[in-house]
Design a protein around this motif. Structure first.
Motif, PDB file in Angstrom:
ATOM      1  N   THR A   1      -7.603  -4.911  -3.117  1.00 54.22           N
ATOM      2  CA  THR A   1      -8.317  -3.706  -2.715  1.00 54.22           C
ATOM      3  C   THR A   1      -7.902  -3.370  -1.289  1.00 54.22           C
ATOM      4  O   THR A   1      -7.407  -4.221  -0.547  1.00 54.22           O
ATOM      5  CB  THR A   1      -9.845  -3.897  -2.764  1.00 54.22           C
ATOM      6  OG1 THR A   1     -10.211  -4.943  -1.852  1.00 54.22           O
ATOM      7  CG2 THR A   1     -10.310  -4.248  -4.166  1.00 54.22           C
ATOM      8  N   LEU A   2      -8.126  -2.139  -0.925  1.00 56.28           N
ATOM      9  CA  LEU A   2      -7.855  -1.688   0.439  1.00 56.28           C
ATOM     10  C   LEU A   2      -9.172  -1.264   1.041  1.00 56.28           C
ATOM     11  O   LEU A   2      -9.812  -0.317   0.570  1.00 56.28           O
ATOM     12  CB  LEU A   2      -6.855  -0.529   0.421  1.00 56.28           C
ATOM     13  CG  LEU A   2      -6.121  -0.229   1.723  1.00 56.28           C
ATOM     14  CD1 LEU A   2      -5.241  -1.403   2.114  1.00 56.28           C
ATOM     15  CD2 LEU A   2      -5.264   1.030   1.566  1.00 56.28           C
ATOM     16  N   SER A   3      -9.613  -1.988   2.069  1.00 56.98           N
ATOM     17  CA  SER A   3     -10.891  -1.713   2.701  1.00 56.98           C
ATOM     18  C   SER A   3     -10.682  -1.527   4.194  1.00 56.98           C
ATOM     19  O   SER A   3     -10.172  -2.426   4.872  1.00 56.98           O
ATOM     20  CB  SER A   3     -11.865  -2.865   2.437  1.00 56.98           C
ATOM     21  OG  SER A   3     -13.094  -2.659   3.086  1.00 56.98           O
TER      22      SER A   3
ATOM     23  N   ARG B   1      -8.974   6.734 -11.977  1.00 56.06           N
ATOM     24  CA  ARG B   1      -8.962   7.667 -10.840  1.00 56.06           C
ATOM     25  C   ARG B   1      -9.685   8.966 -11.163  1.00 56.06           C
ATOM     26  O   ARG B   1      -9.651   9.910 -10.356  1.00 56.06           O
ATOM     27  CB  ARG B   1      -7.520   7.982 -10.438  1.00 56.06           C
ATOM     28  CG  ARG B   1      -6.714   6.750 -10.054  1.00 56.06           C
ATOM     29  CD  ARG B   1      -5.536   7.116  -9.161  1.00 56.06           C
ATOM     30  NE  ARG B   1      -4.673   8.144  -9.722  1.00 56.06           N
ATOM     31  CZ  ARG B   1      -3.802   8.868  -9.021  1.00 56.06           C
ATOM     32  NH1 ARG B   1      -3.705   8.673  -7.715  1.00 56.06           N
ATOM     33  NH2 ARG B   1      -3.041   9.767  -9.609  1.00 56.06           N
TER      34      ARG B   1
ATOM     35  N   THR C   1      -4.705   3.493  -1.857  1.00 57.62           N
ATOM     36  CA  THR C   1      -5.665   2.783  -2.692  1.00 57.62           C
ATOM     37  C   THR C   1      -5.154   2.658  -4.129  1.00 57.62           C
ATOM     38  O   THR C   1      -5.392   1.653  -4.800  1.00 57.62           O
ATOM     39  CB  THR C   1      -7.033   3.483  -2.681  1.00 57.62           C
ATOM     40  OG1 THR C   1      -6.872   4.851  -3.091  1.00 57.62           O
ATOM     41  CG2 THR C   1      -7.652   3.436  -1.300  1.00 57.62           C
ATOM     42  N   THR C   2      -4.444   3.667  -4.581  1.00 58.14           N
ATOM     43  CA  THR C   2      -3.865   3.602  -5.928  1.00 58.14           C
ATOM     44  C   THR C   2      -2.818   2.499  -6.016  1.00 58.14           C
ATOM     45  O   THR C   2      -2.813   1.694  -6.952  1.00 58.14           O
ATOM     46  CB  THR C   2      -3.236   4.947  -6.307  1.00 58.14           C
ATOM     47  OG1 THR C   2      -4.246   5.961  -6.291  1.00 58.14           O
ATOM     48  CG2 THR C   2      -2.603   4.889  -7.688  1.00 58.14           C
TER      49      THR C   2
ATOM     50  N   ALA D   1       0.812  -1.223   0.000  1.00 61.34           N
ATOM     51  CA  ALA D   1       0.000   0.000   0.000  1.00 61.34           C
ATOM     52  C   ALA D   1       0.841   1.267   0.000  1.00 61.34           C
ATOM     53  O   ALA D   1       0.287   2.357  -0.181  1.00 61.34           O
ATOM     54  CB  ALA D   1      -0.944   0.003   1.204  1.00 61.34           C
TER      55      ALA D   1
ATOM     56  N   THR E   1      -2.475  -0.130  -4.164  1.00 59.54           N
ATOM     57  CA  THR E   1      -3.099  -1.443  -4.036  1.00 59.54           C
ATOM     58  C   THR E   1      -3.735  -1.868  -5.348  1.00 59.54           C
ATOM     59  O   THR E   1      -3.598  -3.016  -5.786  1.00 59.54           O
ATOM     60  CB  THR E   1      -4.159  -1.412  -2.924  1.00 59.54           C
ATOM     61  OG1 THR E   1      -3.545  -0.991  -1.705  1.00 59.54           O
ATOM     62  CG2 THR E   1      -4.767  -2.779  -2.721  1.00 59.54           C
ATOM     63  N   ALA E   2      -4.436  -0.940  -6.007  1.00 58.46           N
ATOM     64  CA  ALA E   2      -5.094  -1.267  -7.271  1.00 58.46           C
ATOM     65  C   ALA E   2      -4.095  -1.560  -8.382  1.00 58.46           C
ATOM     66  O   ALA E   2      -4.416  -2.287  -9.329  1.00 58.46           O
ATOM     67  CB  ALA E   2      -6.007  -0.116  -7.693  1.00 58.46           C
TER      68      ALA E   2
ATOM     69  N   TRP F   1      -9.040   8.651  -4.351  1.00 55.21           N
ATOM     70  CA  TRP F   1      -7.939   7.787  -4.746  1.00 55.21           C
ATOM     71  C   TRP F   1      -6.678   8.236  -4.026  1.00 55.21           C
ATOM     72  O   TRP F   1      -5.894   9.049  -4.521  1.00 55.21           O
ATOM     73  CB  TRP F   1      -7.735   7.814  -6.261  1.00 55.21           C
ATOM     74  CG  TRP F   1      -8.709   6.952  -6.988  1.00 55.21           C
ATOM     75  CD1 TRP F   1      -9.869   7.355  -7.589  1.00 55.21           C
ATOM     76  CD2 TRP F   1      -8.619   5.548  -7.177  1.00 55.21           C
ATOM     77  NE1 TRP F   1     -10.519   6.287  -8.133  1.00 55.21           N
ATOM     78  CE2 TRP F   1      -9.773   5.158  -7.910  1.00 55.21           C
ATOM     79  CE3 TRP F   1      -7.698   4.570  -6.806  1.00 55.21           C
ATOM     80  CZ2 TRP F   1     -10.011   3.831  -8.267  1.00 55.21           C
ATOM     81  CZ3 TRP F   1      -7.931   3.259  -7.171  1.00 55.21           C
ATOM     82  CH2 TRP F   1      -9.071   2.898  -7.892  1.00 55.21           C
TER      83      TRP F   1
END
Length: 798
Positions: free
Chosen positions: A562-564, A443, A459-460, A391, A462-463, A455
């Protein structure tokens, strides 16, 4: 299959064969029974402990608990073919050995895997290896007769299958048949060259008529000697496999019955809207003639003279060819303008002020004739950081690997990065046909020229850690060709079992070979299922229906993250990018309607390949629309990929408003389900909603996802602050993965789509529960797996 560098450094192992659903570890994943159930599944024995505990090159000769995770994970950071060390750097140190006794696979089970590796040579290769087929044929006359009489002529333009693919498909265009004929003759040291000319409409029409009517040749039974090599009774093996095959066919026929009913409803909508489906015979005939005008054949040297060998029609003789004299000088190879290409690229769009710019991050073009049904893996990620840094990554290297041969582009950053797209194109000469454009990352704020602040860098990053495993066959797959790749999965099972037996918990790098999936088996199983559906439709039509590949089919599995709520989670999905086929046969309208049924059934297969999608996708959408009185209409436009059928209003699925459509080609009847998931993605992704359903036709593939999730989850669980339970979780997960694999093999439905002797032979090679097999290890796992699954393996997160 060869791979570039060390295949099994962890992150690509996760990405290329099944990252995802890691959250179940953090939620206190537990199954009935104790972690010791793994020991019951994996007989183990003492092995020599390694001198260097960080040397993990031989899984059965090292002590996993002694590895240095950070050192091992970063040992091959330059090898992005295996995604560097991105899962090697867990938090905290790895314990040193508690003593001097190490464990690995017990001698009996190791010997069984050795036997499988040896026995696989009993699988015949003459169905996919032109050299092996040529060895069975006599002289040039016999080779010519084989290609003319046993290999059908099909009416697509140029060449796209090559020698192996044309042999496997029992058919090909005149150019592809020329490639096969040349390869067979070359195996006999006969000099060959390629020539071509233009055909008249009448000559091209003769080929087109033969191509429409010619039945697919039946595969020849294997000699009983192939079974005797395995000390197996051929009659008993064939009888047993016939029972297994019938179960698979019954299931497929049930899918087709539902598909026929559903597609009749859809076709009634097109009829009411005056959209003609399969009614224009003249357009199809004109297209076939245009495809066949540029005609290729082979000249072979015999006693100092060049002799024409044109196997396009059943009545062709040595020294004869269709058309007039060759149009130009003979060539040693087909020119590039005649060979179908597949191009895979990653493209980035950046924003600088209000001005967008586009650049290609990495691109790879292959000739589809060079290697048939080769795996293509596309990856993006950080080469230099461990899993605890995914991340926070800021530099990402794109890579495209073709049959293990990797090509990387320069690393890129995220400043101004708006979108990253995966594009898959096919081309012939100057004509390029876009198959798929896949949004990896978007994004933009509601599609505008501005970056959405949601974004974040995390999160960027991770994606942008993602992988796509692509398979793009241009024809059918020989049973033995597929079987050899299925058997290679047993070696993955061996490596994983050895890893678990020795005490591996995901914190250490797994073996440098064997544990990473080298072939996109999800896509392979999808294409095998499609082949079964096609065969049943053709066999039930009395010759009126045939399906023909006229361009590459494309399917792929995606693994990403994903980052949740600050926690890393894996996402796994499967897509049919293109399943379009030409409808042929003596009754074109019936063939086109059968093609609509096939496409609908393919979408059923897609949705159930991993058990079930989260919301049921297109099929569930239309069922909900019908139940709620929402009518269907015909729509068109670029957003729908041309002509489509869609509900007139959004439909609620699982409490969320969803839209979707059936993309339809009225000329050939190709249909595929698409969903709009609100993220602007042009293709559907079905996230895994893992159910405890071991009886599906496609269950075996779950193992490949399961055992990599076990490794990934055990790495991530200590990052979530729960180091104490990492080993227990891994053992439970390992037992579940092994039982899933063995249970799927026991149901017999992973290999039952061929209808040939090869499947009976393969069952005996793997010692499965089929009459005639030795069944030295019950494929159900016996009591060790009994009652293990009383709840879904991957429950939905709350």
């Amino acid at each position: 299959m060869k791979r570039g560098g060390l295949i099994a450094v962890l992150l690509l192992a996760v990405l290329a064969a099944g990252a995802g659903a890691w959250w179940f570890f953090a939620r206190g994943f537990a199954l009935p029974g104790s972690p010791g159930s793994v020991s019951a599944l994996i007989p183990s024995g003492p092995i020599a402990c390694p001198t260097n505990p960080s040397d993990l090159s031989a899984i059965e000769g090292w002590a996993p608990g002694a590895g240095h995770a950070q050192e091992a994970g970063r040992a091959n950071v330059g090898n992005f073919g295996a995604f560097g060390g991105a899962l090697g750097g867990g938090s905290g140190g790895t314990p040193t050995p508690a003593g001097t006794t190490c464990e690995g696979l017990g001698a009996d089970i190791a010997a069984r895997f050795d036997r499988i590796a040896t026995k696989i040579s009993a699988m015949p290769s003459d169905g996919y290896d032109p050299g092996a087929r040529a060895a069975e044929l006599g002289d040039a006359d016999a080779i010519f007769a084989f290609v003319r009489d046993r290999i059908g002529t099909e009416n697509y333009p140029g060449a796209m299958r090559g020698a192996s693919g044309t042999l496997q498909s029992h058919g090909g265009s005149p150019a592809d048949k020329a490639l096969l004929l040349a390869a067979l003759l070359a195996s006999k040291s006969v000099a060959v060259r390629f020539v071509h000319t233009s055909l008249t409409d009448d000559e091209a029409g003769r080929i087109a008529t033969i191509a429409n009517a010619a039945p697919r040749p039946d595969s020849s039974p294997l000699p009983d000697d192939a079974f005797r090599r395995l000390e197996t009774d051929a009659t008993a093996a064939r009888a047993g496999i016939a029972e297994v095959r019938k179960r698979a066919e019954d299931g497929a026929n049930g899918v087709l019955a539902d598909a026929r009913s559903a597609t009749e409803d859809l076709l009634s909508v097109t009829s009411a809207a005056n959209v003609r489906v399969g009614d224009d015979d003249s357009a199809a005939q004109s297209r076939a003639i245009a495809n066949l005008r540029d005609h290729w054949w082979v000249q072979a040297q015999e006693e100092g003279a060049w002799v024409d060998l044109d196997p396009s029609l059943p009545d062709m003789q040595l020294g004869k060819h269709l058309g007039t004299a060759p149009a130009d000088a003979p060539a040693d190879a087909l020119p590039d303008s005649v060979v179908r290409r597949l191009t895979v690229r990653l493209v980035a769009d950046r924003l600088s002020g209000s001005t967008p710019s586009t650049s290609t991050l990495v691109e790879r073009t292959i000739k589809l004739t060079d290697d048939y049904a080769v795996p293509i893996v596309v990856t993006i990620g950080d080469r230099s950081t461990g899993s605890d840094k995914i991340a926070t990554a800021t530099s990402f290297t794109p890579s495209i690997s073709v049959a293990g041969d990797e090509q990387s582009g320069p690393a890129f950053g995220t400043d101004g990065l708006a979108t990253v797209r995966l594009q898959i194109e096919t081309g012939l000469g100057g004509n390029v046909r876009r198959i798929a454009s896949r949004l990896v990352l978007d994004r933009r704020r509601n599609g505008t020229a501005a970056i959405d602040p949601a974004w974040t860098p995390a999160t960027t990053a991770t994606a942008l850690t993602v992988s796509y495993a692509i398979l793009a066959p241009t024809g059918d797959l020989d049973p033995a060709f597929a079987g050899v790749r299925e058997a290679a999965g047993m070696q993955s099972l061996r490596a994983f079992m050895a890893y678990a037996a020795a005490g591996g918990d995901g914190r250490q790098m797994p073996p440098s070979a064997g544990i990473a999936e080298g072939y996109p088996l999800e896509a392979l199983h999808y294409f095998e299922a499609d082949a079964l559906l096609r065969r049943l439709l053709e066999d039930g039509s009395n010759g009126t229906v045939r399906f023909v590949f006229d361009h590459p089919q494309v399917a792929f599995a995606r693994r990403g993250f994903t980052l949740s709520n600050g926690k890393l989670a894996g996402v796994e999905s499967f897509d049919i990018a293109d399943n379009a086929m030409t409808a042929a046969g003596t009754d074109r309208k019936a063939a086109v309607r059968a093609n609509v049924t096939r496409g609908y059934a393919d979408t059923v297969v897609e949705q159930h390949l991993f058990a079930a999608p989260g919301d049921g996708g297109t099929i569930a959408l239309f069922a909900a629309a019908k139940a709620n009185g929402v009518a269907t209409r015909v729509v068109s436009g670029e957003a729908y990929g041309g002509t489509a059928l869609a509900p007139i209003a959004t439909v609620t699925l699982n409490g969320k408003p969803r839209t979707g459509w059936w993309q339809l080609d009225p000329q050939d009847g190709n249909i595929v389900g698409r969903m709009d998931d609100g993220a602007g993605q042009e293709l559907v992704e079905y996230a895994i909603a893992r159910a405890n359903d071991w009886s599906t036709l496609y269950a075996m593939i779950q193992f490949y996802g399961d055992f990599f999730r076990c490794i990934a989850g055990a790495v991530e669980s200590p990052l979530s602050g729960d180091q104490a339970h990492a080993q227990a979780w891994f053992k439970q997960c390992a037992g579940a993965a092994i039982c899933a694999y063995l249970e799927a093999l026991g149901t017999g439905e992973a290999f039952s789509r061929w209808g040939s002797d090869e499947e009976a032979l393969l069952y005996n090679i793997l010692d499965l529960s089929v009459p005639g097999s030795k069944d030295s290890l019950p494929p159900t796992g016996g009591a060790a797996c009994s009652g293990l699954f009383t709840s879904p393996l991957y429950p939905s997160p709350s």
